[in-house]
Scaffold this motif. Structure first.
Motif, mmCIF file in Angstrom:
data_model
loop_
_atom_site.group_PDB
_atom_site.id
_atom_site.type_symbol
_atom_site.label_atom_id
_atom_site.label_comp_id
_atom_site.label_asym_id
_atom_site.label_seq_id
_atom_site.Cartn_x
_atom_site.Cartn_y
_atom_site.Cartn_z
ATOM 1 N N ASP A 1 66.774 78.701 -1.014
ATOM 2 C CA ASP A 1 68.063 78.679 -1.703
ATOM 3 C C ASP A 1 68.901 77.478 -1.284
ATOM 4 O O ASP A 1 70.121 77.529 -1.279
ATOM 5 C CB ASP A 1 68.839 79.970 -1.437
ATOM 6 N N ASP B 1 67.200 76.837 -8.196
ATOM 7 C CA ASP B 1 67.552 77.060 -9.599
ATOM 8 C C ASP B 1 67.194 75.880 -10.479
ATOM 9 O O ASP B 1 66.876 76.041 -11.648
ATOM 10 C CB ASP B 1 69.054 77.331 -9.730
ATOM 11 N N ARG C 1 71.728 73.874 -6.911
ATOM 12 C CA ARG C 1 70.861 74.671 -6.050
ATOM 13 C C ARG C 1 69.418 74.315 -6.368
ATOM 14 O O ARG C 1 68.987 74.370 -7.514
ATOM 15 C CB ARG C 1 71.122 76.157 -6.278
ATOM 16 N N SER D 1 67.749 84.377 3.389
ATOM 17 C CA SER D 1 67.964 83.497 2.246
ATOM 18 C C SER D 1 69.022 84.110 1.342
ATOM 19 O O SER D 1 68.919 85.278 0.960
ATOM 20 C CB SER D 1 66.654 83.316 1.474
ATOM 21 N N GLN E 1 69.500 83.490 -1.687
ATOM 22 C CA GLN E 1 68.885 83.818 -2.969
ATOM 23 C C GLN E 1 68.127 85.140 -2.888
ATOM 24 O O GLN E 1 68.105 85.920 -3.846
ATOM 25 C CB GLN E 1 67.933 82.693 -3.399
#
Length: 498
Positions: A381, A405, A402, A9, A11
């Protein structure tokens, strides 16, 4: 060897880098305290040094406010715009690709760093970092006001190549984090193989030297190899005289932060013509009015203008593409099987059925308003990219976000740009009678690894501020196998409202 090709990922990688950065600050501040204690014991600690360190930390605070308050949003948006519209490859996130990206970020940093030393308006901000006559950890945090701008031009090609912007930002930060520990006189020389390949405190002391033989040397971030390859390497031999050739002789944080720009404008003001004044803004630091104007600097601003115009034209062309099928067909890296794929026809058929089943679950959950099921359909992510055409009167728009987020699609209350836009939109938009059709699914399968994309057509009647109409959407779900189950890595949609 399987571990280095495992899908990760983006992220997760970014979160790990952020963890390193937080603990790195703790370690480096402790090292700074030890440096000050060492100088105190040697009776070399002075009020001038203490004031210089305070000015360094204050410059970092001002830099952070300016960068994260005003520059960061545009910086991130440009990277995503380039990545979503012009990525040449679809580079998976694996340990191999992360390692490659760190090397490429370091290579880009070398040229960015070299640029900031040889171009006047870039040196005006970077000279803040070099203006200290001391060399300790506090100098690593000594930033100029525009230091957050120049990395854009040198790292943006990595987004066009196909690296996830989240990873690029993490790579940039890692290169900077590595260099923080180089700002010390405590560590002298490291073993020769390390000194040959990596940037070390010894090499970086040379870079901060105002000695004639040390000026414009050792630009590298992590690998000193770049300086060896491009002829800018110098060994630490003579004692280093830290600072710049024209010392600022002040610890006033405002003067420290702005001295480069005041000197640059003074140089431009003392020229005799407009052409010379322009060149004064981009010329190397040692150039003075009346000297010969030479080098690539003369083309910097015209080239930057041409790049901006070209970028605007490409953006317009991307936004005006009205063929969703063509846009989806050009998605990099997922149209053909991966090299070495050995899946039998039955396995491919089974993989295609799995992709279709995931898409079916996702759209059923969307229609039913099942937020938790929608969330589960995405990787940690994942990101979503929309192009929307509202007709000639309302125009069109394009955006991406995203999911991790911004919260799940359709979610409310979790904060972020998505929720703000979704909540505001839902007040005047009421969709009903939605229908979707899975048009095609293409699968890549090599052993147990599975990835692919699903092309879906989605039609929905809607009411919008008193208008009734139909929304037609052609959407592409890019799917990966993560942790043994399929998840959506990216959703691309082109929607037309009539």
């Amino acid at each position: 060897m399987n571990g280095v090709s495992t899908l990760l990922s983006a992220q997760t990688v970014a979160d790990f880098e952020a963890w390193l950065e937080v603990w790195g600050i703790v370690v480096f501040l402790a090292l700074f305290g030890l440096e000050m204690l060492r100088l105190l014991l040697k009776r070399k600690l002075s009020w001038n040094l203490a004031g210089d360190s305070v000015a360094s930390f204050l410059s970092f605070g001002a830099f952070a406010v300016l960068t994260y308050g005003f520059i960061a949003a545009a910086y991130i948006s440009l990277f995503y715009w380039a990545y979503l519209n012009f990525a040449v490859f679809d580079i998976p996130v694996t340990p191999w690709s992360v390692a490659l990206l760190v090397v490429l970020c370091d290579f880009a940093y070398y040229w960015e760093h070299r640029f900031t030393h040889r171009v006047g308006m870039a040196w005006a901000t970077h000279s803040v970092h070099h203006s200290s006559p001391f060399f300790n950890i506090s100098v690593a945090y000594r930033f100029g006001p525009m230091d957050g701008v120049w990395p854009l031009f040198f790292h943006l090609p990595l987004a066009v190549a196909g690296f996830d912007p989240v990873l690029i930002f993490a790579g940039e930060a890692f290169v900077q984090l590595y260099q923080t520990g180089l700002h010390t006189e405590v560590i002298r020389k490291l073993p020769r193989p390390i000194e040959w390949l990596f940037n070390t405190p010894s090499h970086h002391r040379v870079h901060h030297g105002a000695n004639d033989e040390y000026i414009d040397k050792n630009y590298s971030g992590i690998f000193i190899l770049w300086d060896r390859l491009f002829g800018t390497f110098a060994e630490e031999r003579a004692p280093v005289r830290f600072g710049i050739t024209e010392p600022i002789a002040t610890n006033n944080p405002i003067m420290v932060w702005l001295h480069g720009f005041t000197r640059l404008l003074r140089r431009a003001r003392h020229t005799g013509s407009f052409g010379e004044a322009y060149f004064a803004l981009v010329a190397p630091p040692e150039w003075q009015p009346g000297q010969r104007r030479a080098g690539p600097q003369k083309a910097i601003l015209p080239a930057a203008l041409m790049l901006l115009l070209a970028g605007g034209a490409l953006s317009y062309a991307a936004g005006s593409n009205s063929d969703p099928a063509a846009a989806n067909a050009s998605t990099p890296g997922l149209d053909a099987p991966t090299a070495g794929a050995t899946a039998a026809p039955q396995a491919a058929e089974s993989g295609e059925a799995a992709l279709r089943a995931l898409a079916d679950r996702y759209y059923q959950a969307t229609l039913n308003g099942d937020v938790s099921a929608v969330e589960e359909s995405f990787s940690p992510d994942a990101y979503v990219h929309y192009r929307m055409d509202f007709g000639s009167y309302f125009g069109s728009t394009e955006f991406g976000y995203r999911v991790a987020d911004m919260g799940a699609v359709g979610a409310t209350g979790s904060g972020g740009e998505l929720d703000a836009s979704m909540n505001g939109f839902s007040e005047s938009y009421e969709g009903f009678d939605g229908r979707y059709k899975i048009l095609a699914a293409s699968v890549q399968q090599a052993g147990d690894a599975l990835a692919g994309e699903v092309l879906v057509e989605y039609v929905e009647q809607y009411r919008w501020d008193g208008y009734n109409g139909v929304m037609q959407s052609r959407e592409t779900l890019q799917v990966v196998n993560m942790g043994g189950y399929l998840v959506i890595q990216r959703l691309d949609a082109e929607q037309t409202y009539r």
